[in-house]
Write an enzyme that holds these catalytic residues in place. Structure first.
Site, mmCIF file in Angstrom:
data_model
loop_
_atom_site.group_PDB
_atom_site.id
_atom_site.type_symbol
_atom_site.label_atom_id
_atom_site.label_comp_id
_atom_site.label_asym_id
_atom_site.label_seq_id
_atom_site.Cartn_x
_atom_site.Cartn_y
_atom_site.Cartn_z
ATOM 1 N N ASP A 46 -11.177 13.848 11.619
ATOM 2 C CA ASP A 46 -10.663 15.182 11.257
ATOM 3 C C ASP A 46 -10.209 16.027 12.447
ATOM 4 O O ASP A 46 -9.690 17.129 12.256
ATOM 5 C CB ASP A 46 -11.740 15.949 10.443
ATOM 6 N N CYS B 289 8.245 3.565 7.419
ATOM 7 C CA CYS B 289 8.369 3.558 8.886
ATOM 8 C C CYS B 289 9.822 3.813 9.279
ATOM 9 O O CYS B 289 10.727 3.101 8.809
ATOM 10 C CB CYS B 289 7.921 2.195 9.412
ATOM 11 N N HIS C 166 -12.909 5.749 14.820
ATOM 12 C CA HIS C 166 -12.279 5.330 13.563
ATOM 13 C C HIS C 166 -10.887 5.900 13.391
ATOM 14 O O HIS C 166 -10.383 5.963 12.275
ATOM 15 C CB HIS C 166 -13.181 5.736 12.382
ATOM 16 N N GLY D 262 -25.402 14.186 12.525
ATOM 17 C CA GLY D 262 -24.678 14.099 11.271
ATOM 18 C C GLY D 262 -24.182 12.731 10.886
ATOM 19 O O GLY D 262 -23.067 12.601 10.369
ATOM 20 N N ASN E 17 -30.305 15.910 11.889
ATOM 21 C CA ASN E 17 -29.879 15.590 10.524
ATOM 22 C C ASN E 17 -30.799 16.359 9.574
ATOM 23 O O ASN E 17 -31.991 16.455 9.847
ATOM 24 C CB ASN E 17 -30.019 14.073 10.298
ATOM 25 N N ASN F 257 -15.617 10.488 13.056
ATOM 26 C CA ASN F 257 -14.796 11.331 12.185
ATOM 27 C C ASN F 257 -13.324 11.248 12.560
ATOM 28 O O ASN F 257 -12.976 10.940 13.696
ATOM 29 C CB ASN F 257 -15.277 12.792 12.255
ATOM 30 N N CYS G 35 11.191 0.403 10.824
ATOM 31 C CA CYS G 35 11.462 -0.881 10.146
ATOM 32 C C CYS G 35 11.436 -0.771 8.615
ATOM 33 O O CYS G 35 11.641 -1.740 7.912
ATOM 34 C CB CYS G 35 10.426 -1.924 10.585
ATOM 35 N N GLU H 16 -31.839 15.325 6.915
ATOM 36 C CA GLU H 16 -32.811 14.346 6.374
ATOM 37 C C GLU H 16 -32.881 13.141 7.303
ATOM 38 O O GLU H 16 -31.990 12.904 8.118
ATOM 39 C CB GLU H 16 -32.375 13.924 4.963
HETATM 40 C C1 BV8 Z 1 -15.698 -4.052 11.184
HETATM 41 C C2 BV8 Z 1 -12.266 5.817 8.772
HETATM 42 C C3 BV8 Z 1 -15.157 -6.287 11.644
HETATM 43 C C4 BV8 Z 1 -11.586 5.718 7.457
HETATM 44 C C5 BV8 Z 1 -14.452 4.771 8.475
HETATM 45 C C6 BV8 Z 1 -18.062 -6.822 5.201
HETATM 46 C C7 BV8 Z 1 -16.780 -7.044 5.683
HETATM 47 C C8 BV8 Z 1 -16.316 -6.460 6.852
HETATM 48 C C9 BV8 Z 1 -17.138 -5.594 7.534
HETATM 49 C C10 BV8 Z 1 -18.392 -5.362 7.022
HETATM 50 C C11 BV8 Z 1 -18.893 -5.962 5.890
HETATM 51 N N1 BV8 Z 1 -20.160 -5.530 5.670
HETATM 52 C C12 BV8 Z 1 -20.488 -4.664 6.630
HETATM 53 C C13 BV8 Z 1 -19.436 -4.581 7.448
HETATM 54 C C14 BV8 Z 1 -19.325 -3.770 8.578
HETATM 55 C C15 BV8 Z 1 -18.704 -2.456 8.084
HETATM 56 C C16 BV8 Z 1 -19.860 -1.565 7.734
HETATM 57 O O1 BV8 Z 1 -20.552 -1.123 8.633
HETATM 58 N N2 BV8 Z 1 -20.086 -1.340 6.446
HETATM 59 C C17 BV8 Z 1 -21.221 -0.522 6.046
HETATM 60 C C18 BV8 Z 1 -20.864 0.265 4.791
HETATM 61 C C19 BV8 Z 1 -22.409 -1.434 5.835
HETATM 62 N N3 BV8 Z 1 -17.940 -1.946 9.192
HETATM 63 C C20 BV8 Z 1 -16.623 -2.147 9.229
HETATM 64 O O2 BV8 Z 1 -15.961 -2.619 8.330
HETATM 65 C C21 BV8 Z 1 -15.990 -1.748 10.541
HETATM 66 N N4 BV8 Z 1 -15.187 -2.836 10.996
HETATM 67 O O3 BV8 Z 1 -16.864 -4.333 11.115
HETATM 68 O O4 BV8 Z 1 -14.729 -4.948 11.430
HETATM 69 C C22 BV8 Z 1 -14.053 -6.908 12.361
HETATM 70 C C23 BV8 Z 1 -14.204 -7.205 13.706
HETATM 71 C C24 BV8 Z 1 -13.182 -7.812 14.370
HETATM 72 C C25 BV8 Z 1 -11.969 -8.093 13.713
HETATM 73 C C26 BV8 Z 1 -11.813 -7.746 12.363
HETATM 74 C C27 BV8 Z 1 -12.863 -7.154 11.681
HETATM 75 C C28 BV8 Z 1 -15.076 -0.541 10.335
HETATM 76 C C29 BV8 Z 1 -15.903 0.652 9.925
HETATM 77 C C30 BV8 Z 1 -15.025 1.899 9.956
HETATM 78 C C31 BV8 Z 1 -14.695 2.328 8.555
HETATM 79 N N5 BV8 Z 1 -13.928 3.588 8.585
HETATM 80 N N6 BV8 Z 1 -13.726 5.886 8.563
HETATM 81 C C32 BV8 Z 1 -11.633 7.019 6.722
HETATM 82 O O5 BV8 Z 1 -12.372 7.948 7.138
HETATM 83 O O6 BV8 Z 1 -10.890 7.129 5.723
HETATM 84 S S1 BV8 Z 1 -16.126 4.885 8.326
HETATM 85 C C33 BV8 Z 1 -16.570 6.315 7.507
HETATM 86 O O7 BV8 Z 1 -17.977 6.222 7.390
HETATM 87 C C34 BV8 Z 1 -16.329 7.609 8.243
HETATM 88 O O8 BV8 Z 1 -15.803 7.443 9.535
HETATM 89 C C35 BV8 Z 1 -17.748 8.178 8.353
HETATM 90 O O9 BV8 Z 1 -17.885 9.016 9.428
HETATM 91 C C36 BV8 Z 1 -18.449 6.906 8.523
HETATM 92 C C37 BV8 Z 1 -19.926 6.790 8.559
HETATM 93 O O10 BV8 Z 1 -20.456 7.634 7.713
HETATM 94 P P1 BV8 Z 1 -21.171 8.922 8.383
HETATM 95 O O11 BV8 Z 1 -20.264 9.533 9.368
HETATM 96 O O12 BV8 Z 1 -22.519 8.538 8.840
HETATM 97 O O13 BV8 Z 1 -21.200 9.840 7.162
HETATM 98 P P2 BV8 Z 1 -22.167 9.698 5.968
HETATM 99 O O14 BV8 Z 1 -21.560 10.419 4.842
HETATM 100 O O15 BV8 Z 1 -22.575 8.276 5.831
HETATM 101 O O16 BV8 Z 1 -23.489 10.474 6.467
HETATM 102 C C38 BV8 Z 1 -23.432 11.846 6.712
HETATM 103 C C39 BV8 Z 1 -24.772 12.219 7.298
HETATM 104 O O17 BV8 Z 1 -24.720 13.598 7.614
HETATM 105 C C40 BV8 Z 1 -25.940 12.031 6.334
HETATM 106 O O18 BV8 Z 1 -27.001 11.389 7.011
HETATM 107 C C41 BV8 Z 1 -26.349 13.465 5.982
HETATM 108 O O19 BV8 Z 1 -27.750 13.597 5.812
HETATM 109 C C42 BV8 Z 1 -25.917 14.218 7.195
HETATM 110 N N7 BV8 Z 1 -25.615 15.632 6.979
HETATM 111 C C43 BV8 Z 1 -25.300 16.256 5.811
HETATM 112 N N8 BV8 Z 1 -25.116 17.575 6.058
HETATM 113 C C44 BV8 Z 1 -25.288 17.761 7.402
HETATM 114 C C45 BV8 Z 1 -25.599 16.526 7.986
HETATM 115 N N9 BV8 Z 1 -25.835 16.377 9.295
HETATM 116 C C46 BV8 Z 1 -25.781 17.493 10.056
HETATM 117 N N10 BV8 Z 1 -25.480 18.712 9.576
HETATM 118 C C47 BV8 Z 1 -25.230 18.889 8.258
HETATM 119 N N11 BV8 Z 1 -24.941 20.113 7.785
#
Ligand code: BV8
Length: 254
Positions: free
Chosen positions: A107, A153, A122, A193, A219, A105, A156, A221
């Protein structure tokens, strides 16, 4: 839930832990009022997929539009407070010898709840850097006087951007390196979460499980990490974690 034998088993493992990692995702902030990534937002942003907005390409193509999405999220995060899940996690730090929070997160709510060792995989929506990558460490106050959106910036003149990791961008080396080392060495990992979809972050609980740690998944779910967990506590973090920490306190009291 309090009498749930799984919760008691989890509490016993936590009470015995010497090196705990708490791995969190957007769900831990849900009960603070911040929508998770996977949930459809309400209002203006409902029609947009965060995966499409949280990318460098989207920002370069439509900087003012993506900036306004972040402004919307800053406003939401600044207006909310940590919820009982964040508070319970901070309490664990006072009860156990070593607790590190590794969060996806941006936040800042773990820090506001009192957790003192937080790895932000992140980045943070409250830090800004230059799109050139040359200048960073800015905060909102540094460009309060600027009307232009996105601001530029001060060093720059290039566009500023949030200091967050976009899809397709590498995570901060020091953050992911330390998180991976701690995950491979922890004796318990508490996962709260997260859908377990985004890598490399989602690989951390798998690393912990392979290294023999007890993995507890909280979680409402089942998620992509539930199968790899030893214990699955189904429910919202804001309800499960306070009960879990109360049970840890009981185990520690003997
Ligand atoms: C990387 C910051 C490589 C921004 C975020 C193609 C090209 C490039 C990369 C990829 C690709 N295909 C796949 C990838 C890898 C990609 C990836 O994993 N994609 C996924 C979609 C498949 N990853 C990347 O791109 C990462 N970088 O691989 O770079 C590289 C390496 C070297 C050099 C260059 C490049 C970067 C990933 C980071 C992205 N940025 N956030 C912003 O926030 O604006 S990720 C974003 O998703 C948030 O951080 C969020 O936290 C995160 C993950 O989601 P979750 O946190 O799990 O949240 P979500 O909504 O999914 O789930 C919530 C859960 O909570 C649910 O299960 C729900 O049931 C539960 N819940 C609901 N209520 C509750 C609860 N739990 C508890 N209590 C409750 N009350």
């Amino acid at each position: 839930m309090a009498q749930d034998p799984r919760l008691q088993t989890a509490a016993r493992a936590l009470a015995r832990s010497r090196r705990l990692v708490v791995f969190t995702g957007a769900g831990v902030s849900k009960e603070s009022g911040i929508p998770t990534f996977r949930e459809a937002e309400t209002g203006l942003w409902a029609q947009y997929d965060p995966m499409e907005l949280a990318t460098r390409e989207a920002y370069e193509r439509r900087p003012a539009f993506v900036w306004s999405w972040y402004e919307h999220r800053f406003g939401a995060a600044a207006a909310v407070t940590p919820n009982p899940a964040h508070t319970a996690i901070a309490e664990l730090e006072r009860l156990l010898p070593q607790v590190t929070v590794v969060t996806q997160n941006i936040d800042g709510l773990h820090q506001r709840a009192g957790s003192s060792d937080v790895i932000e995989l992140h980045g943070s929506m409250f830090r800004f850097k230059c799109l050139s990558g040359q200048h960073d460490g800015f905060v909102l106050a540094d460009f309060a006087g600027q009307d232009e959106k996105p601001p530029r910036c001060p060093e720059c003149g290039e566009l500023l951007r949030p200091d967050v990791v976009w899809f397709g961008e590498a995570l901060p080396g020091d953050a992911i390196d330390r998180a991976q080392a701690l995950s491979a060495d922890c004796d318990v990992m508490l996962v709260v979460g997260t859908s377990g979809i985004v890598y490399p972050a989602a690989g951390l609980p798998l690393l912990a499980a392979e290294a023999g740690a007890t993995v507890i998944d909280v979680n409402p779910e089942r998620d992509a990490l539930t199968a790899a967990a030893d214990i699955f506590l189904q429910g919202p973090g804001g309800e499960v974690l306070p009960e879990l920490v109360a049970a840890v306190r009981q185990h520690l009291a003997g």
